[in-house]
Design a protein around this motif. Structure first.
Motif: not given
Length: 317
Positions: A109-137
């Motif tokens: 679904r995201v690829a349909e909205e951003l055609p031509g842009r490679p997408i990787s996905l990281r699945i986590e059980p924790s919003a804290v871990l995702l927030a840290e991933g965003l904070a650290h780039g």
């Protein structure tokens, strides 16, 4: 020494977390180094910025002024670099997501909205871990769940937009459980049950479970700690009950039911780095995530009935 952006991010992190130690961890510094830098900043501005309280540290009147102005500077800087990025760029998108049923459709679904842009996905059980991933780039954007009353703080250049404002938490029981035939479960009727700890305990989910059970008149017997889907066999075998994301279909040998009065509620938010995604790219990610979520609403008929009865919870597309 002059103030630089590193110092501005530091004082904002301390204000957001209410702790020098937590702010140091967020920024990848040691606690002594953070304290030393804080003292130098206080020497430059001419006064104490934070004082200890019974809940951590709080800004002084001078500290509140410095934090407010620091946020303005950082926001303008992040906007500058975010706006300079070309919405049509083809750099890969590093996407994160909590463990929802919709992860099966997120990439498409995201690829349909951003055609031509490679997408990787990281699945986590924790919003804290995702927030840290965003904070650290390490992540550019993420779909996160926030338990009511336990929001995960975000700092610039990370910004958020609510996707699902109201997302009730359901309970999973063995198909042979004495309450399995009920249309909804009164939490008080689960007194004496053995519980499986909810995923993402550091997000506040375990604290929220304990608070809800205490409000219902009992202390939960949290007996098992099983990440993500590892708790399903325990539920099916009747060894315990657990709180679950309502969009997942009930696993074999289990039933999923809403809790009466919705004592557990979350909201889903899309978070992204403004220095990585332009306004248009962020909007495209939001649309893709919204459509991926909607695609899986019918996976669980119990949640589907709730969803269609609550249009106010639907995402704004």
């Amino acid at each position: 020494m002059d103030l630089d952006l590193r110092h501005l991010r530091m004082v904002c992190a301390i204000a957001d977390t209410g702790s020098v130690t937590r702010a140091a961890a967020r920024l990848g510094l040691s606690q002594p180094a953070m304290t030393n830098q804080l003292r130098k900043v206080e020497a430059i501005v001419g006064g104490e910025l934070f004082v200890r309280s019974h809940v951590g540290v709080e800004p002084t009147p001078l500290g509140r002024q410095v934090v407010a102005r620091a946020r303005i500077v950082l926001s303008e800087l992040d906007t500058l670099f975010g706006d300079l990025r070309d919405a049509g760029e083809t750099a890969g998108l590093q996407l994160g997501c909590i463990h929802l049923a919709c992860v099966a459709g997120v990439v498409d679904r995201v690829a349909e909205e951003l055609p031509g842009r490679p997408i990787s996905l990281r699945i986590e059980p924790s919003a804290v871990l995702l927030a840290e991933g965003l904070a650290h780039g390490r992540l550019d954007a993420a779909l996160m769940g926030m338990i009511e009353g336990f929001d995960v703080p975000m700092t610039a250049p990370v910004v958020t937009r609510t996707l699902i404002p109201r997302h009730p938490i359901f309970v999973a029981l063995s198909a042979g459980h004495r309450l399995a035939g009920e249309a909804e479960i009164d939490l008080a009727h689960l007194r004496g049950e053995r519980w499986i700890s909810p995923p993402g305990a550091e997000d506040g989910s375990l604290a929220a479970l304990r608070a809800s059970c205490r409000a219902a008149g009992f202390e939960p017997d949290v007996r098992y700690d099983a990440p993500s889907g590892a708790g399903r066999p325990l539920v099916a075998a009747g060894h315990g009950v657990r709180l679950v994301d309502p969009t997942w279909p009930a696993a074999e040998g289990t039933v999923v039911r809403p809790l009466a009065g919705e004592p557990q509620v979350a909201r889903l938010v899309v978070a992204w780095r403004r220095d990585r995604l332009s306004h248009d790219a962020a909007a495209a990610v939001y649309r893709g995530l919204a459509r991926a979520f909607i695609d899986h609403v019918e996976d669980n008929p119990v949640f589907s009935a709730w969803w269609h009865a609550h249009p106010e919870a639907h995402p704004l597309l």
